[in-house]
Design a protein around this motif. Sequence first.
Motif, PDB file in Angstrom:
ATOM      1  N   GLN A  99       0.807  -1.225   0.000  1.00  0.00           N
ATOM      2  CA  GLN A  99       0.000   0.000   0.000  1.00  0.00           C
ATOM      3  C   GLN A  99       0.839   1.274   0.000  1.00  0.00           C
ATOM      4  OE1 GLN A  99      -2.416  -0.633   3.496  1.00  0.00           O
ATOM      5  NE2 GLN A  99      -4.070  -1.596   2.341  1.00  0.00           N
ATOM      6  N   VAL A 100       2.025   1.233   0.593  1.00  0.00           N
ATOM      7  CA  VAL A 100       2.817   2.463   0.728  1.00  0.00           C
ATOM      8  C   VAL A 100       3.931   2.568  -0.299  1.00  0.00           C
ATOM      9  CG1 VAL A 100       2.338   2.549   3.202  1.00  0.00           C
ATOM     10  CG2 VAL A 100       4.466   1.494   2.405  1.00  0.00           C
ATOM     11  N   GLN A 101       3.998   1.626  -1.236  1.00  0.00           N
ATOM     12  CA  GLN A 101       5.047   1.684  -2.255  1.00  0.00           C
ATOM     13  C   GLN A 101       4.998   3.030  -2.974  1.00  0.00           C
ATOM     14  OE1 GLN A 101       7.573  -0.050  -3.144  1.00  0.00           O
ATOM     15  NE2 GLN A 101       7.307  -1.962  -2.028  1.00  0.00           N
ATOM     16  N   GLY A 102       6.163   3.665  -3.097  1.00  0.00           N
ATOM     17  CA  GLY A 102       6.234   4.954  -3.769  1.00  0.00           C
ATOM     18  C   GLY A 102       5.840   6.126  -2.901  1.00  0.00           C
ATOM     19  N   ARG A 103       5.380   5.830  -1.687  1.00  0.00           N
ATOM     20  CA  ARG A 103       4.947   6.905  -0.787  1.00  0.00           C
ATOM     21  C   ARG A 103       5.727   6.910   0.518  1.00  0.00           C
ATOM     22  NH1 ARG A 103      -0.284   4.709   0.377  1.00  0.00           N
ATOM     23  NH2 ARG A 103      -0.794   6.603   1.547  1.00  0.00           N
ATOM     24  N   ALA A 104       6.513   5.883   0.740  1.00  0.00           N
ATOM     25  CA  ALA A 104       7.287   5.799   1.975  1.00  0.00           C
ATOM     26  C   ALA A 104       8.484   4.884   1.764  1.00  0.00           C
ATOM     27  CB  ALA A 104       6.419   5.269   3.117  1.00  0.00           C
ATOM     28  N   ASP A 105       9.502   5.054   2.590  1.00  0.00           N
ATOM     29  CA  ASP A 105      10.674   4.180   2.574  1.00  0.00           C
ATOM     30  C   ASP A 105      10.284   2.848   3.213  1.00  0.00           C
ATOM     31  OD1 ASP A 105      13.099   2.933   2.741  1.00  0.00           O
ATOM     32  OD2 ASP A 105      14.104   4.511   3.886  1.00  0.00           O
ATOM     33  N   VAL A 106      10.430   1.748   2.481  1.00  0.00           N
ATOM     34  CA  VAL A 106      10.009   0.434   2.981  1.00  0.00           C
ATOM     35  C   VAL A 106      11.196  -0.410   3.442  1.00  0.00           C
ATOM     36  CG1 VAL A 106       7.903   0.397   1.608  1.00  0.00           C
ATOM     37  CG2 VAL A 106      10.021  -0.528   0.648  1.00  0.00           C
ATOM     38  N   THR A 107      12.343   0.203   3.629  1.00  0.00           N
ATOM     39  CA  THR A 107      13.526  -0.539   4.059  1.00  0.00           C
ATOM     40  C   THR A 107      13.280  -1.248   5.382  1.00  0.00           C
ATOM     41  OG1 THR A 107      14.956   1.067   2.952  1.00  0.00           O
ATOM     42  CG2 THR A 107      15.964  -0.375   4.591  1.00  0.00           C
ATOM     43  N   GLN A 108      12.712  -0.538   6.352  1.00  0.00           N
ATOM     44  CA  GLN A 108      12.440  -1.115   7.665  1.00  0.00           C
ATOM     45  C   GLN A 108      11.406  -2.229   7.558  1.00  0.00           C
ATOM     46  OE1 GLN A 108      11.135   1.784  10.548  1.00  0.00           O
ATOM     47  NE2 GLN A 108      11.075   0.318  12.231  1.00  0.00           N
ATOM     48  N   LEU A 109      10.406  -2.024   6.713  1.00  0.00           N
ATOM     49  CA  LEU A 109       9.394  -3.065   6.513  1.00  0.00           C
ATOM     50  C   LEU A 109      10.009  -4.304   5.879  1.00  0.00           C
ATOM     51  CD1 LEU A 109       6.090  -1.387   5.250  1.00  0.00           C
ATOM     52  CD2 LEU A 109       6.365  -2.922   7.192  1.00  0.00           C
ATOM     53  N   ASP A 110      10.844  -4.119   4.878  1.00  0.00           N
ATOM     54  CA  ASP A 110      11.496  -5.256   4.215  1.00  0.00           C
ATOM     55  C   ASP A 110      12.285  -6.081   5.215  1.00  0.00           C
ATOM     56  OD1 ASP A 110      10.508  -4.651   1.727  1.00  0.00           O
ATOM     57  OD2 ASP A 110      12.254  -3.493   1.093  1.00  0.00           O
ATOM     58  N   SER A 111      13.020  -5.406   6.076  1.00  0.00           N
ATOM     59  CA  SER A 111      13.823  -6.110   7.075  1.00  0.00           C
ATOM     60  C   SER A 111      12.943  -6.878   8.045  1.00  0.00           C
ATOM     61  CB  SER A 111      14.693  -5.111   7.840  1.00  0.00           C
ATOM     62  OG  SER A 111      15.604  -4.463   6.980  1.00  0.00           O
ATOM     63  N   ALA A 112      11.851  -6.250   8.479  1.00  0.00           N
ATOM     64  CA  ALA A 112      10.950  -6.905   9.427  1.00  0.00           C
ATOM     65  C   ALA A 112      10.288  -8.128   8.807  1.00  0.00           C
ATOM     66  CB  ALA A 112       9.885  -5.915   9.895  1.00  0.00           C
ATOM     67  N   ILE A 113       9.868  -8.001   7.551  1.00  0.00           N
ATOM     68  CA  ILE A 113       9.237  -9.128   6.851  1.00  0.00           C
ATOM     69  C   ILE A 113      10.222 -10.272   6.671  1.00  0.00           C
ATOM     70  CG2 ILE A 113       8.287  -9.847   4.628  1.00  0.00           C
ATOM     71  CD1 ILE A 113       7.024  -7.044   4.432  1.00  0.00           C
ATOM     72  N   ALA A 114      11.430  -9.953   6.262  1.00  0.00           N
ATOM     73  CA  ALA A 114      12.455 -10.986   6.067  1.00  0.00           C
ATOM     74  C   ALA A 114      12.765 -11.693   7.378  1.00  0.00           C
ATOM     75  CB  ALA A 114      13.713 -10.359   5.479  1.00  0.00           C
ATOM     76  N   ALA A 115      12.845 -10.938   8.484  1.00  0.00           N
ATOM     77  CA  ALA A 115      13.144 -11.528   9.787  1.00  0.00           C
ATOM     78  C   ALA A 115      12.037 -12.472  10.234  1.00  0.00           C
ATOM     79  CB  ALA A 115      13.339 -10.420  10.816  1.00  0.00           C
ATOM     80  N   LEU A 116      10.780 -12.095  10.013  1.00  0.00           N
ATOM     81  CA  LEU A 116       9.654 -12.959  10.393  1.00  0.00           C
ATOM     82  C   LEU A 116       9.635 -14.235   9.565  1.00  0.00           C
ATOM     83  CD1 LEU A 116       6.798 -10.341  10.913  1.00  0.00           C
ATOM     84  CD2 LEU A 116       7.787 -11.829  12.652  1.00  0.00           C
TER      85      LEU A 116
END
Length: 282
Positions: A99-116
Amino acid sequence: MTFSNRISPGSIRHSFQNFTAKAVKNKRGLTVAAAAVVAVSAVVTPVVVSNAYAEPAKQAAGPLSEVVKGSPIAPMALQHTAAQDSFDALAVAQITEQQVQGRADVTQLDSAIAALKSNYSSDSTTLHKLTVAADNAVTTANKAAVEHDAAVAAAQKAAAEAAAKAAAEAAAAAAALAQVNTPDGARSYAQSTMASSYGWGGDQFSCLNSLWNRESGWNYQAYNPSGATGIPQALPGSKMASVGTDWATDAATQIKWGLGYIAGSYGTPCGAWSHSQSYNWY
């Protein structure tokens, strides 16, 4: 194989409830039953979690019963709850990332998803930390997206206001040009300009009016075969470019040049008019 194809939250909860009931009746069977729960939990992996999973999973997990809390399987039940929470967090994080692609930095989200994804079988403490980290990443991403949207809206509003202002100014300039390009508008402009720039009063305007009535009739498009052009009949007309490049289309530019020419050559409009009466030119 997706998570939903392996086992559903409902089936886990049903199996867990059956196990609890049996554990109350036969405490000697706790060890065997606990092994069964471990076996069931082992096949639950968060490969893909659908949007519709998050809330049913929370409802299916439910609180630990008092019997379970006091039994040897309490750690396994806690592990099961932590796993469910991590699955929910993964689902929300994945949806938020889209939902936030192009509207926010998703670096933190990517890391959290990968860790889970890579720690779904970890201990409950680790899963809890990863779940909290994912929830925080979702909050941060959503806040950034809202701020981005607000900034875009503000920029669009500012651009629209600037465009409206520019359009209004252009319309006003066009209206002013249309007015000054009429004989009466040109006379009015000349009278105010000669007063403010040279200090000439009504008597001098009377001479100017007579002079330019004879020369061009105050028509900015006036042209003589000799090459004399515009209201002051500059010869050639290109002389007026010293005042403005719009000399051929703007009476104000022609008037400014004409007043300057009169001041430099004859001192005043009445001096130019006197010369014109004597020689039929000025």
